[in-house]
Design an enzyme around this catalytic site. Structure first.
Site, PDB file in Angstrom:
ATOM      1  N   THR A   1       1.054  -1.214  -0.018  1.00 58.01           N
ATOM      2  CA  THR A   1      -0.029   0.036   0.354  1.00 58.01           C
ATOM      3  C   THR A   1       1.254   1.786   0.071  1.00 58.01           C
ATOM      4  OG1 THR A   1      -1.890   1.681   1.299  1.00 58.01           O
ATOM      5  CG2 THR A   1      -0.168  -0.429   2.412  1.00 58.01           C
TER       6      THR A   1
ATOM      7  N   TYR B   1      -1.352  -0.103   9.468  1.00 63.39           N
ATOM      8  CA  TYR B   1      -2.220  -0.552   8.983  1.00 63.39           C
ATOM      9  C   TYR B   1      -1.001  -0.327   8.105  1.00 63.39           C
ATOM     10  CZ  TYR B   1      -3.569  -0.764   4.112  1.00 63.39           C
ATOM     11  OH  TYR B   1      -3.537  -1.311   2.759  1.00 63.39           O
TER      12      TYR B   1
END
Length: 339
Positions: free
Chosen positions: A117, A141
């Site tokens: 990501t 995250y």
């Protein structure tokens, strides 16, 4: 040889499964169905229900299906949620990636495509952001994914394993043929939630952050069509099977759109309107996130075919319009988690 797709009953993983079918590549899906939908898996692609951290199951699946490559999508994906539940994210994303890789090393599989990501770059990355930019995740995250990247890098250095890590920017849209799309009622991607608002499936949406240091005060993102992203994974697979080197690559178009511009695109494509609320910015979200995507084009020869915001919105709307009338459940309220 086949590809094992972890999380292949989910949003991005199911598009990868369809892309492999379209390319004539055999595949098998491993998914615990905690968020995935068995109906998202293409006909003819075997579905194994279970946990990616179950080493015996992974080894058996690789052996039974002649797997030589693993595309690892299974993960939790919300930066704000990870701030509230860091231990859950480190368990699901980092610890389970470690366990999966241990099983891969013990198996016949020798290639890994890892779903990462742009959140690894942090809250204020350079714009556009190259792969060489410093990594300073602003959320658990992002850090859980960065740690997984490190584990994969070090594992490949110690064992007969090659990999491509793909750092996604903002994934949106749906399969142009209408075979799969975003099925999760709680999906928090802006384009998905705006499309649902435009179709009356929820009561408008919230803009998280207004008055940010951007041209119109709202967050700016690089939106990539999910089918272009699936094609990037197929290109990565071919690169590895040809004996290509390990790579870490951005997946985006190099063009950013603000939240307000996305809202206007949804209104333009639908010809309708919906209520928009203002709310505070969310923890862990960057102000601007735009990819320098030159490396993936150069190394993989990837050429996106759907790099147009209105096209992404139209495909998302078409999916939402066809999918939700067939369901008994409803999308989650839009005001909770959209950015």
């Amino acid at each position: 040889m086949a590809v094992l797709i972890t999380g292949g009953a989910g949003y991005i993983g199911s598009h990868m499964a369809h892309a492999l079918r379209d390319a004539g590549e055999p595949a098998v899906v491993l998914d615990d169905l905690s968020t995935g939908d068995r109906n998202a898996v293409p006909d003819g692609v075997p579905l194994v229900i279970g946990d990616v951290a179950d080493a015996n199951l992974v080894l058996r699946t690789i052996e039974d299906h002649g797997v030589d490559a693993v595309a690892h999508f299974a993960a939790r994906i919300s930066a704000p949620d990870s701030v509230r539940d860091p231990l859950g994210y480190y368990a699901a994303n980092t610890a389970k990636t470690r366990d999966l890789l241990a099983a891969v090393v013990a198996s016949r599989a020798r290639h890994v495509i890892f779903s990462s990501t742009a959140a690894v770059y942090g809250r204020e990355p350079p714009t556009p952001t190259p792969e060489t930019a410093p990594c300073a995740p602003a959320s658990p995250y992002g850090l859980s994914k960065l740690m997984s990247e490190w584990i994969l890098r070090d594992t490949a250095a110690a064992h007969d394993l090659t990999y491509v890590t793909l750092r996604y920017f903002n994934v949106a849209g749906a399969d142009p043929a209408g075979r799969t799309g975003q099925r999760a009622p709680e999906a928090a991607n802006l384009i998905t939630v705006a499309a649902r608002a435009a179709l009356g499936l929820n009561e408008g949406l919230s803009i998280f952050g207004d008055g940010l240091p951007t041209p119109d005060g709202t967050g700016v993102r690089d939106y990539i069509h999910v089918s272009d992203l699936a094609d990037a994974h197929v290109a990565a697979l071919r690169h590895l099977r040809r004996g290509g080197e390990n790579l870490t690559l951005n997946c985006g178009y190099g063009r950013g759109y603000s939240v307000k511009e996305v809202v206007e695109a949804v209104r333009r494509v639908t010809g309708g309107d919906f209520p928009v609320r203002r709310d505070a910015s969310r923890p862990g979200d960057p102000y601007v996130s735009i990819a320098d995507a030159s490396l993936i084009r150069d190394r993989l020869g990837w050429r996106p075919e759907r790099a147009d915001l209105d096209r992404i919105v139209a495909d998302a709307l078409r999916w939402e319009r066809s999918w939700w009338p067939t369901q008994t459940r409803r999308p989650a309220p839009a005001g909770r988690r959209v950015g």
